[in-house]
Write a protein that holds these residues in place. Structure first.
Motif, mmCIF file in Angstrom:
data_model
loop_
_atom_site.group_PDB
_atom_site.id
_atom_site.type_symbol
_atom_site.label_atom_id
_atom_site.label_comp_id
_atom_site.label_asym_id
_atom_site.label_seq_id
_atom_site.Cartn_x
_atom_site.Cartn_y
_atom_site.Cartn_z
ATOM 1 N N GLY A 87 13.008 -20.334 14.186
ATOM 2 C CA GLY A 87 12.141 -21.001 13.226
ATOM 3 C C GLY A 87 11.919 -20.244 11.939
ATOM 4 O O GLY A 87 11.414 -20.808 10.967
ATOM 5 N N GLY A 88 12.251 -18.940 11.910
ATOM 6 C CA GLY A 88 12.092 -18.159 10.697
ATOM 7 C C GLY A 88 10.693 -18.291 10.116
ATOM 8 O O GLY A 88 9.691 -18.194 10.827
ATOM 9 N N PRO A 89 10.586 -18.538 8.797
ATOM 10 C CA PRO A 89 9.265 -18.599 8.165
ATOM 11 C C PRO A 89 8.402 -19.750 8.667
ATOM 12 O O PRO A 89 7.171 -19.675 8.606
ATOM 13 N N PHE A 90 9.014 -20.809 9.172
ATOM 14 C CA PHE A 90 8.225 -21.910 9.724
ATOM 15 C C PHE A 90 7.510 -21.468 11.002
ATOM 16 O O PHE A 90 6.347 -21.808 11.232
ATOM 17 N N GLN A 91 8.186 -20.682 11.835
ATOM 18 C CA GLN A 91 7.541 -20.171 13.039
ATOM 19 C C GLN A 91 6.489 -19.125 12.693
ATOM 20 O O GLN A 91 5.441 -19.056 13.340
ATOM 21 N N THR A 92 6.754 -18.323 11.664
ATOM 22 C CA THR A 92 5.745 -17.360 11.220
ATOM 23 C C THR A 92 4.474 -18.078 10.797
ATOM 24 O O THR A 92 3.352 -17.664 11.141
ATOM 25 N N LEU A 93 4.621 -19.165 10.047
ATOM 26 C CA LEU A 93 3.449 -19.939 9.645
ATOM 27 C C LEU A 93 2.720 -20.491 10.857
ATOM 28 O O LEU A 93 1.477 -20.472 10.913
ATOM 29 N N ARG A 94 3.476 -20.958 11.847
ATOM 30 C CA ARG A 94 2.849 -21.466 13.075
ATOM 31 C C ARG A 94 2.048 -20.359 13.763
ATOM 32 O O ARG A 94 0.935 -20.603 14.244
ATOM 33 N N GLN A 95 2.594 -19.144 13.800
ATOM 34 C CA GLN A 95 1.867 -18.027 14.401
ATOM 35 C C GLN A 95 0.596 -17.698 13.620
ATOM 36 O O GLN A 95 -0.447 -17.391 14.206
ATOM 37 N N LEU A 96 0.689 -17.751 12.282
ATOM 38 C CA LEU A 96 -0.480 -17.459 11.451
ATOM 39 C C LEU A 96 -1.585 -18.488 11.666
ATOM 40 O O LEU A 96 -2.773 -18.180 11.489
ATOM 41 N N GLU A 97 -1.224 -19.693 12.042
ATOM 42 C CA GLU A 97 -2.209 -20.725 12.344
ATOM 43 C C GLU A 97 -2.770 -20.575 13.760
ATOM 44 O O GLU A 97 -3.936 -20.899 14.007
ATOM 45 N N TRP A 98 -1.925 -20.088 14.681
ATOM 46 C CA TRP A 98 -2.263 -20.091 16.110
ATOM 47 C C TRP A 98 -2.962 -18.821 16.568
ATOM 48 O O TRP A 98 -3.935 -18.863 17.316
ATOM 49 N N LEU A 99 -2.480 -17.671 16.110
ATOM 50 C CA LEU A 99 -2.923 -16.414 16.708
ATOM 51 C C LEU A 99 -4.360 -16.019 16.361
ATOM 52 O O LEU A 99 -5.083 -15.528 17.239
ATOM 53 N N PRO A 100 -4.832 -16.194 15.116
ATOM 54 C CA PRO A 100 -6.197 -15.751 14.820
ATOM 55 C C PRO A 100 -7.257 -16.344 15.724
ATOM 56 O O PRO A 100 -8.218 -15.665 16.094
ATOM 57 N N ALA A 101 -7.107 -17.603 16.111
ATOM 58 C CA ALA A 101 -8.103 -18.210 16.992
ATOM 59 C C ALA A 101 -8.146 -17.529 18.349
ATOM 60 O O ALA A 101 -9.208 -17.426 18.976
ATOM 61 N N ARG A 102 -6.994 -17.047 18.837
ATOM 62 C CA ARG A 102 -6.956 -16.364 20.139
ATOM 63 C C ARG A 102 -7.516 -14.956 20.044
ATOM 64 O O ARG A 102 -7.932 -14.377 21.058
#
Length: 338
Positions: free
Chosen positions: A305-320
């Protein structure tokens, strides 16, 4: 290239029989107990870098055998602790590189410990950690170093280093030990899965196109990349096939996934000939934690996913990793959760 592996609807159900060694947990518990006989002794020396937004530290801690392992610790400049943290593991043949290559997570407000990979660091990014342990004859690369014996296999040392990296960052006074996540892609994803299965109390796990999963199938369908090192070795050492697979069973990401409970975000690419999608789904479908998701990239190869997956992680990880700071988290040995 066109899709070469199982159709996506089959991948989502793919749960192959993967017998694991009866003493898998005992092996890893003993390995980590042996490593912890030496204090982690994490040292973080201030490092002058031309970066205004982060504080950089040259990290050193005791890994497998007490061997010194290098890393970078990057903290948001001027930030107050305790901070959530991300431990980042590197892809095959890469090393810790240079500090400015790892600005993403500090920019998002996290402490970030980047672990060097012993004996690697001459492909894509530079490394600084030697592996002082030798092995019997092996194919060039890391995949077959010590493959005839689980105790001497290269990834026993690297996975132990990775567990100790979590212990090192948890010991830092500006890190909240209850809010530590682990992440990596390819080899780094395989390391991340191992740590997820070996370290309790992780806040989150982000696994991209993971390597080191479902070895029996990987060696049959991977058309490129490091799995081919094992195939080349076994073409020469025709009498070592059974011994090699006995060793690899102790290092399979699917077995670690079956012991992991932290929230997890995976990614997979359906045209990935280096880490075939069926091997990724074998680990994902085995993952024990209930809070898990996988992002599928139908037309991508190993870049995923490259930068698209990075963006997904930036959306997902902080809440956890959100929440108040707590006291220290105990770190224990391996063991399947029941």
């Amino acid at each position: 290239m066109p899709a070469f592996d199982l159709p996506l609807e089959e991948l989502r159900r793919y749960r192959p029989e993967q017998p694991e060694p009866d003493d898998f947990d005992a092996f890893w518990t003993g390995t980590l107990e042996e490593a912890r006989a030496v204090p982690v002794g994490a040292r973080f020396a201030p490092f002058e870098a031309p970066l205004s937004g982060v504080e950089v530290f040259d990290a050193t801690f005791a890994g497998y055998g007490g061997h010194p392992v290098k890393g970078w610790l990057l903290l948001p400049a001027g930030g107050e602790g305790p901070l959530p943290a991300v431990v980042k593991y590197i892809g095959y043949n890469g090393g810790r590189g240079l500090p400015h290559e790892h600005l993403l997570w500090p920019a998002a407000g996290f402490a970030c410990l980047v672990m060097d990979s012993r004996g690697q660091g001459s492909g894509g990014s530079v490394g600084d950690t030697p592996d002082p342990v030798g092995s019997a004859p092996a194919h060039p690369g890391q995949m077959t170093r010590g493959i005839g014996d689980r105790d001497g296999y290269y990834y026993r040392r690297l996975f132990t280093d990775a567990v100790r990296a979590v212990e090192a960052v948890r010991a830092h006074p500006r890190v909240d030990p209850s809010r530590v996540a682990v992440t990596g892609g390819s080899q780094g994803g395989g390391i991340t899965l191992a740590v997820a299965g070996l370290v309790p109390g992780l806040a989150a796990v982000a696994v991209d196109v993971p390597f080191l999963c479902h070895f029996p199938r990987a060696l049959r369908v991977a058309g490129s990349g490091p799995y081919r090192e094992i195939a080349a070795y076994l073409r020469a050492h025709r009498d070592h096939v059974d011994a090699a697979f006995r060793t690899l069973a102790y290092f399979d990401g699917a077995h670690f996934a079956a012991r992991a409970t932290a929230p997890a975000l995976f990614s997979v690419a359906l045209e990935d000939t280096t880490c075939p999608p069926s091997t990724v789904f074998a680990a994902y479908n085995s993952y024990r934690g209930a809070d898990k998701a996988i992002e599928v990239y139908p037309f991508n190869d190993h870049e995923g996913g490259g930068p698209f997956q990075t963006l997904r992680q930036l959306e997902w990880l902080p809440a956890r990793c959100a929440g108040p700071a707590t006291a220290g988290v105990a770190v224990t040995g391996a063991g399947r959760a029941h």
